[in-house]
Motif scaffolding. Structure first.
Motif, PDB file in Angstrom:
ATOM      1  N   GLU A 462       0.835  -1.203   0.000  1.00 12.03           N
ATOM      2  CA  GLU A 462       0.000   0.000   0.000  1.00 12.03           C
ATOM      3  C   GLU A 462       0.868   1.250   0.000  1.00 12.03           C
ATOM      4  N   LEU A 463       1.955   1.216   0.788  1.00  9.77           N
ATOM      5  CA  LEU A 463       2.858   2.364   0.865  1.00  9.77           C
ATOM      6  C   LEU A 463       3.523   2.620  -0.480  1.00  9.77           C
ATOM      7  N   ARG A 464       3.912   1.575  -1.162  1.00  7.87           N
ATOM      8  CA  ARG A 464       4.657   1.716  -2.409  1.00  7.87           C
ATOM      9  C   ARG A 464       3.799   2.249  -3.557  1.00  7.87           C
ATOM     10  N   LYS A 465       2.506   2.283  -3.372  1.00  5.21           N
ATOM     11  CA  LYS A 465       1.620   2.856  -4.387  1.00  5.21           C
ATOM     12  C   LYS A 465       1.484   4.364  -4.228  1.00  5.21           C
ATOM     13  N   MET A 466       2.005   4.901  -3.129  1.00  7.04           N
ATOM     14  CA  MET A 466       1.946   6.348  -2.881  1.00  7.04           C
ATOM     15  C   MET A 466       3.106   7.048  -3.579  1.00  7.04           C
ATOM     16  N   ASP A 467       3.013   8.341  -3.655  1.00 12.09           N
ATOM     17  CA  ASP A 467       4.089   9.142  -4.234  1.00 12.09           C
ATOM     18  C   ASP A 467       5.150   9.369  -3.155  1.00 12.09           C
TER      19      ASP A 467
END
Length: 515
Positions: A462-467
């Motif tokens: 989930e974190l890695r989908k953020m900018d």
């Protein structure tokens, strides 16, 4: 036996003879003696035999007595039920429990996971709790963020003159020619920002005032100003000072590896011991490194890295400030000092929040390890392993990669390259370094910045989908991915200290965006 056998009697003479015939005297006020009462049996009144007219008062007293006797018997039977063998068994279990508790306490003192992180974890937790309640620290973070947004952090240090992001060897270092054990000398090497200059006199005292030290300072102060601050504990004749200007470098982007390489470049001895300035040496470190057995081992193997166990004391003040007057007296000088602090749970292996950082060090064995002796590490548990070490200073030594600045992965990459280049990691007995419990640096606060939704993230996916690109931690992790690829493709694999079979999955924690 019936109630008639125990009721009070009177004798009257028969008119026909001299024989006396006992008769019941129900109205007698005679009090029973104990012998008469004990002669009574329980079934007499439980079976309803004690029902004779006029015998109620006597039976009542008898029943009251028997109830008391039953209670005493139950207590006695309860004790007898647990005979001496069972009582002995209970006592044995209790004794074993006490022994186990005592052994567990000793085990926590030398355990790499318990004694280890006890006091320091509590200190870290207290620090974290108190930090969130202090407005000045939050304001400090906001000032850093406003003055220099993380997205604008300088990357000029990521390339050298040959346009290569990473280097294989230490430039300008002497050739790695054989050296005799009698010619081996050590220089203490460290780097620091000006606000930690007050620690240098403590290093001079512990390392030895007449022994060589090389330091690099991130400051615009002059050398004369610096010497004024650190004298008389330090001897200028054996102290080399270099400075790096702070101009043009954001406060949260501390050029730690540039400073490390600067300090190393001034070394004139065959070997060095590198420590960060907030790690203070045990008073016997210089003597231990120069022990004849130790120097012979260094002479026999130019790729020997002597691991110095790193401890940390708990902060001695509950408030979140640097209470030097309480912390400094607790900083241990000797191995015995460490053991005493362990008993009080006031010291433990460094950084419980990053067990990969020093988790491969054999702390338990170090407590029993003879002084000036070596113990090879069987394997490395994590790529994040970053111990403080003594090693040969020559051209084949991997450099601290300038591409890493600020907080995060700047020292572990040095150790990774050493391991791949064939260094043996062996723990040195008797000596240690201990961390001073300072407050968070500006670089650490910038590193801690993250997305606002970070608290709601359940999985790394989930974190890695953020900018993430605008955050310092994500930038460092991206550089680390590049370094790891370069290391595997460029440096021949000559490992002699291998990764453990159950090594930690470090890559799963990287802040890198998914493609």
């Amino acid at each position: 036996m019936s109630h008639r056998d125990i009721l009070p009697v009177t004798k009257r003479k028969s008119s026909d003879s001299n024989a006396s015939t006992p008769t019941i005297s129900p109205t007698s006020s005679r009090v029973f003696d104990s012998a008469t009462i004990r002669a009574a049996s329980l079934p007499d009144y439980y079976s309803g035999e004690c029902t004779a007219e006029g015998a109620g008062s006597a039976c009542l007293k008898l029943k009251q007595y028997e109830r008391k006797r039953l209670r005493r018997r139950r207590k006695r039977d309860f004790i007898y039920r647990y005979d001496w063998i069972k009582i002995f068994g209970v006592m044995l279990v209790i004794t074993l429990g006490i022994c186990i508790c005592f052994v567990s306490r000793l085990d926590r003192m030398d355990n790499n996971a318990d004694f280890n992180y006890g006091a320091h974890s509590a200190d870290k937790l207290r620090e974290k709790t108190e930090t969130t309640t202090l407005g000045n620290l939050s304001n400090r973070r906001n000032e850093i963020k406003k003055s220099q947004p993380p997205a604008a952090i300088s990357t000029e240090l990521r390339t050298d003159s040959n346009n290569q992001a990473f280097k294989m060897n230490t430039p300008n270092a002497p050739e790695c020619a054989p050296v005799a054990s009698t010619d081996i000398e050590f220089t203490l090497v460290t780097q620091l920002s000006y606000d930690r200059l007050w620690m240098i006199p403590h290093h001079c005292t512990r390392w030895g005032r007449s022994n060589p030290i090389s330091i690099a300072i991130f400051t615009d102060k002059s050398k004369s100003d610096i010497l004024e601050t650190i004298q008389p504990q330090c001897d200028p004749s054996v102290l080399t000072i270099q400075t790096l200007s702070t101009t043009g470098i954001p406060e949260g982007d501390y050029p730690v590896n540039v400073l490390r390489n600067m300090a190393l470049s001034a070394v004139k001895t065959s070997h060095v011991i590198y420590v960060d300035v907030d790690f203070w040496e045990s008073e016997n470190l210089y003597g231990t490194l120069h022990h004849p057995f130790v120097t012979r081992q260094f002479a026999a193997n130019e790729k020997l890295a002597a691991v110095i166990p790193a401890f940390a004391i708990a902060r001695m003040c509950r408030e979140y400030y640097d209470c030097k007057d309480k912390n400094i007296p607790k900083m241990p000088f000797t191995k015995d000092d460490v053991k005493k602090l362990l008993e009080k749970r006031q010291v433990g292996p460094f950084d419980p929040t990053n067990r990969g950082g020093h988790g491969s060090t054999l702390y338990r064995e170090w407590l029993k390890q003879p002084d000036s002796n070596f113990l090879d590490l069987p394997c490395i548990q994590s790529n994040r392993y970053e111990p403080y070490m003594a090693f040969r200073y020559c051209r084949d030594l991997p450099p601290f990669q300038d591409a890493f600045s600020g907080y995060g992965k700047n020292k572990m990459t040095f150790v990774m390259q050493m391991r791949r280049s064939g260094y043996i990691f062996s723990q040195l007995g008797g000596a240690f370094v201990v961390h001073y419990p300072h407050l968070d640096s500006a670089s650490r606060m910038v590193w801690n910045e993250g997305p606002e939704q970070l608290g709601n993230v359940r999985k790394m996916s989930e974190l890695r989908k953020m900018d993430l690109k605008k955050f310092k931690r994500a930038q460092v992790d991206a550089t680390f991915v590049e370094f790891k690829k370069w290391l595997n493709e460029t440096i021949p694999n000559e490992e002699r200290t291998f990764m453990c079979e159950d090594q930690q999955d470090d890559d799963s924690r990287l802040w890198v965006n998914e493609n």
